[in-house]
Each structure stands twice: as C-alpha cells, then as structure tokens.
Design an enzyme around this catalytic site. Structure first.
Site, mmCIF file in Angstrom:
data_model
loop_
_atom_site.group_PDB
_atom_site.id
_atom_site.type_symbol
_atom_site.label_atom_id
_atom_site.label_comp_id
_atom_site.label_asym_id
_atom_site.label_seq_id
_atom_site.Cartn_x
_atom_site.Cartn_y
_atom_site.Cartn_z
ATOM 1 N N HIS A 225 -66.744 -107.114 95.202
ATOM 2 C CA HIS A 225 -65.594 -107.461 94.360
ATOM 3 C C HIS A 225 -65.138 -106.210 93.627
ATOM 4 C CE1 HIS A 225 -63.019 -109.726 91.636
ATOM 5 N NE2 HIS A 225 -63.500 -108.969 90.668
ATOM 6 N N ASP B 84 -62.132 -121.962 86.012
ATOM 7 C CA ASP B 84 -61.612 -120.611 85.807
ATOM 8 C C ASP B 84 -60.102 -120.570 85.974
ATOM 9 O OD1 ASP B 84 -61.780 -117.710 85.466
ATOM 10 O OD2 ASP B 84 -61.030 -117.713 87.516
ATOM 11 N N ARG C 24 -55.954 -118.243 78.929
ATOM 12 C CA ARG C 24 -56.273 -116.949 78.291
ATOM 13 C C ARG C 24 -55.087 -116.008 78.379
ATOM 14 N NH1 ARG C 24 -60.867 -115.021 81.693
ATOM 15 N NH2 ARG C 24 -60.732 -113.145 80.446
ATOM 16 N N SER D 176 -65.512 -115.360 84.292
ATOM 17 C CA SER D 176 -64.388 -115.638 85.180
ATOM 18 C C SER D 176 -64.635 -115.050 86.576
ATOM 19 C CB SER D 176 -63.119 -115.050 84.551
ATOM 20 O OG SER D 176 -62.080 -114.978 85.471
ATOM 21 N N LYS E 7 -66.175 -117.296 90.383
ATOM 22 C CA LYS E 7 -65.557 -117.337 91.712
ATOM 23 C C LYS E 7 -66.505 -116.754 92.759
ATOM 24 C CE LYS E 7 -62.163 -115.423 89.521
ATOM 25 N NZ LYS E 7 -61.011 -114.992 88.771
HETATM 26 N N1 URA Z 1 -60.164 -110.862 86.716
HETATM 27 C C1 URA Z 1 -60.659 -112.116 86.699
HETATM 28 O O1 URA Z 1 -60.888 -112.722 87.727
HETATM 29 N N2 URA Z 1 -60.885 -112.683 85.510
HETATM 30 C C2 URA Z 1 -60.663 -112.060 84.328
HETATM 31 O O2 URA Z 1 -60.919 -112.637 83.286
HETATM 32 C C3 URA Z 1 -60.151 -110.762 84.372
HETATM 33 C C4 URA Z 1 -59.910 -110.177 85.587
#
Ligand code: URA
Length: 434
Positions: free
Chosen positions: A82, A161, A168, A183, A187
């Site tokens: 990631h 999320d 957010r 967050s 995922k």
């Molecule tokens: N990328 C994400 O997936 N979540 C965040 O909170 C910030 C960047």
C-alpha cells in the site's frame, strides 16, 4: 456503551476500552450512532490521540464492519503493498505483478485519486476495457488464476471506513495518525493478505509533508498490522519530486509497462530500484525468504519477462485490451513543451505543483464526480540532478479534450522547476526502513 460517555472520556484524554471502540463503530456503521456523535469522537481523537492498543482496536472494529476475505485455499502465500499516495506513483503497476511473478499471490484493492495524488484505479482504467469494479467472488477467481488482481474496493470492504472517511473529510478530522492508520489498515486487513508492505510517502507531493509525521505513520501502520497478526514492513520514501517521468494516467501505465518490458531508461533507475525493493519486501515477508534472495529473485523476474506476463494476465482477466491501449496512446492530443530558460542543474521539481498542473489538465479530479481525461498529464524530460542547456526540454503537457488552458498550465509548470548553477546534494529515494 453510551456514545456521549465515550466521547466525554476521549475528550478528557482517557484511553477507551476495546468494547467501547467496537460498539461505537458497530453502532455508527448500522446508523444507530448519528454523524454528529461520530464527528465529535473523531475530533476528540484528533486532539487527544489514541495509544497503540486503542488504534489496533479501532482498526479491528472498522475491518470487521464488513466482509473480511481469506485466502486459505491458495497454495501460495499472499501479500500486498500500500502506498500512501503521491504524484506519478505508478509503482503498484510494476510491484504487484512482480511479486506475483515471484510466487506470491497478490490481492490488491485500490482506490480512485482525489486531488493531486493519482489513484491506481484511474490509471488502470485508462486501459480500454479494464474493469476495476469486480464482485469479490470474481476478484478471488482472478487472484487464483492470474496470481494478481488490482481491483477497486467494494462496498462490502470496511464500510465503516467509507462512512467515517467522508465524515472526516468535511469535519476537519483527516489529520490524525490513529484515524489514518485505522482507515488504511481496515481496508488492507479486510483484503486478507498475510503480509503487508507500506510505502509511506513524505514531502511536498505527499499527504505527510514531514519526515517526523511520515515515520510516525509508517511505524503505526507496521505496529497495527502486526497487532492484527500480519507480517509487515514499511519504507518511508521521498515525494518532493514526482516519482518517475509520467504524471497522469495512460502515460503512467505506459511508463510502468516499459519497465515491465525491460526498457532501459523508461523510468529513473532509483525508482525501478524502489519497485524491486518493495516487491522484495513482499516476497521476503510472505515466503519467509532472506531479503537479499528476494531482491535477486525480483530482479530476475523483472528481467526475464515473468512480471510483464503477470501484468498482461491481470489486464486480460479484468477485460482490458492492450492493443486498444496502444491505439489510445497513438491518438492525437494537444501538447505543449516547456524548455529550460537557462542552463544549469535541475535542483527541484516540485511534485505538488506538477500534480496541480496535471489535475488542471484533466488527469485527476477535484470532486469525486469529475471525469478524467486518460491522456491528460505531464511527462517530464528531466529529473532532479540532471544538467540542462538553455532550450533543453523540461516537460510536455498533454490533454485530449480541448487545447484551452494549456498555455496557462505551462506557465504554472515552469514554476515547479528550479535550475541552479551547481548540482544539488543527492537525496536518496528511500529515507527510512521499518
Ligand atoms: N488514506 C486513507 O485511506 N485514509 C486516511 O485516513 C487517509 C488517507
């Protein structure tokens, strides 16, 4: 669990219990806790922080708000990489197939771009027919058959999320390490890969602008992934200048394909080295292999065309047509080339400014509903440290829709370049390893 009591507790700087976090997130996902209470808690977390255990609990609660995939039926270990996102970051297009070519299955769920950082989904969708939106069953089949799939996150993956991130975004609560970690991890953990490698970008074109913040995020991501029982590693890498030559969508795919095709100079050597390093970390963690051996294996699989074959298999499984992609690249576009106005050394190429120009040309979106021009973008002709003569090409701006805005964008792009009389001190791309 009483939502107001949990909010009060965090506002006063106390650590929340595991059950409180889990029940709050469950309640929010089901719609039993309203947005205003979730925003109040998010703001309290922003101001007061969370310890490692709370962050891991939050990530776990968000992960389990939806479907969690497992890959127990596969004969090979799984891994994913990631990136926190940057300008010109097309490395997943090389790394994921490369790790797959080394015998690691790669289930990779990616997102679309918003703002100056591009999204892997948008880049892949510049290949005519490539369908990133796949049902999870089909995603499983592709990973099983091709060894790698880069698809789009579905509604079933970490729904907490999706809801919380949107909240957010409009409540000033994005900039909080525990919230960002939970967050991202929710995922990635739901995706089910056994090993996770994080490329945390740091600099002008990145979400994390300082080394301190990038290191803290990288360390929290690795800690959180390990707390969830995954093997994990991270690199903090520079994002002051764009990564590679291309910034856009189709041009980035072309650059990645050239690297996969073994073309020398297609991408700066250091960026190719970063691809190898990140893929090697995935392979080394997943196969429990010494990192040096994993690096050699990755170099071999890049050179012998195996990684390219994996990329092609993935594209085909997703319905993509590489012949049509070649035709797309051959389509006439409106171009504007900028040249050096003086001789010297390129001492700076401001990633944020280049990203903004690419966005203005149509390579990205300001709003989730904006449409992307797959051929729009900027292709650099130089890298930081290069010596240039007056009149030497610096970059080409490109778009397919209409020529309007090209000259204004070119004037903006000039501002991204700094040409100095002496060569700049080289700064390595890999800044830290965790
Ligand atoms: N990328 C994400 O997936 N979540 C965040 O909170 C910030 C960047």
């Amino acid at each position: 669990m009483v939502a107001k009591i949990v909010i009060d507790k965090k506002r006063e700087g106390h650590a929340l219990g595991s059950a409180e976090i889990r029940e709050f997130i469950e309640g929010y996902t089901k719609g039993e806790i309203p947005d205003y209470q979730m925003s109040a808690l998010a703001m309290a977390i922003c101001c007061r922080g969370m310890n490692e255990r709370e962050t891991a609990d939050l990530a776990d609660a968000m992960t389990h708000s939806g479907v969690c995939l497992d890959w127990d039926g596969l004969a090979v270990p799984t891994a994913d990489k990631h990136s926190t996102g940057g300008v010109g970051d097309k490395l997943s297009l090389v790394i994921q197939p490369l790790a797959a070519a080394c015998g690691v299955a790669v289930p990779s769920l990616a997102g679309r771009g918003l703002g100056i950082t591009g999204g892997t989904v948008d880049k892949l969708e510049s290949i005519p027919g490539y369908k990133c939106a796949q049902a999870l069953d089909r995603f499983r089949e592709i990973v099983g058959a091709a060894g790698v799939s880069i698809a789009m996150q579905t509604e079933e993956i970490a729904p907490a999320d999706r809801k919380l991130y949107a909240l957010r975004d409009v409540t000033g609560t994005v900039a909080s390490i525990p919230l960002i970690v939970a967050s991202i991890l929710s995922k990635k953990l739901a995706e089910g890969a056994g090993a996770l490698v994080f490329d945390v970008k740091c600099g002008r074109g990145a979400f994390m602008k300082t080394r301190e913040d990038a290191s803290a995020l990288a360390s929290a991501l690795v800690g959180g992934a390990k707390a969830a029982g995954r093997k994990a590693a991270a690199l903090v890498t520079g994002m002051d200048a764009p990564l590679g030559f291309a910034v856009g969508n189709a041009n980035e795919v072309r650059e990645a394909m050239r690297v996969l095709g073994g073309e020398k100079g297609a991408m700066p050597e250091e960026a190719v080295g970063l691809c190898v390093e990140l893929a090697a970390l995935m392979v080394s963690l997943a196969k429990e292999m010494p990192l040096d051996d994993a690096r050699s294996l990755c170099r071999e699989k890049l050179a012998d065309g195996s990684a390219k074959a994996k990329f092609e298999a993935m594209v085909e499984a997703h319905g993509g047509d590489l012949g049509a992609f070649e035709s797309l690249l051959g389509r006439p576009t409106f171009k504007f080339r900028i040249q050096a106005m003086k001789s010297g050394y390129v001492s700076e190429i401001d990633a944020e400014k280049v990203g903004r120009v690419a966005l203005s040309l149509g390579a990205g979106r300001e709003l989730p509903s904006d449409r992307i021009d797959p051929l729009a973008g900027v292709t650099l002709a130089v890298q930081v440290g290069d010596r240039v003569a007056t009149g030497a090409p610096l970059a080409t701006l490109e778009k397919s829709a209409r020529p309007d805005g090209l000259e204004t964008a070119a004037a903006e792009l000039y501002k991204a370049f700094r040409i100095a009389p002496a060569a700049p001190e080289p700064v390595p791309l890999i800044l830290e390893r965790l």
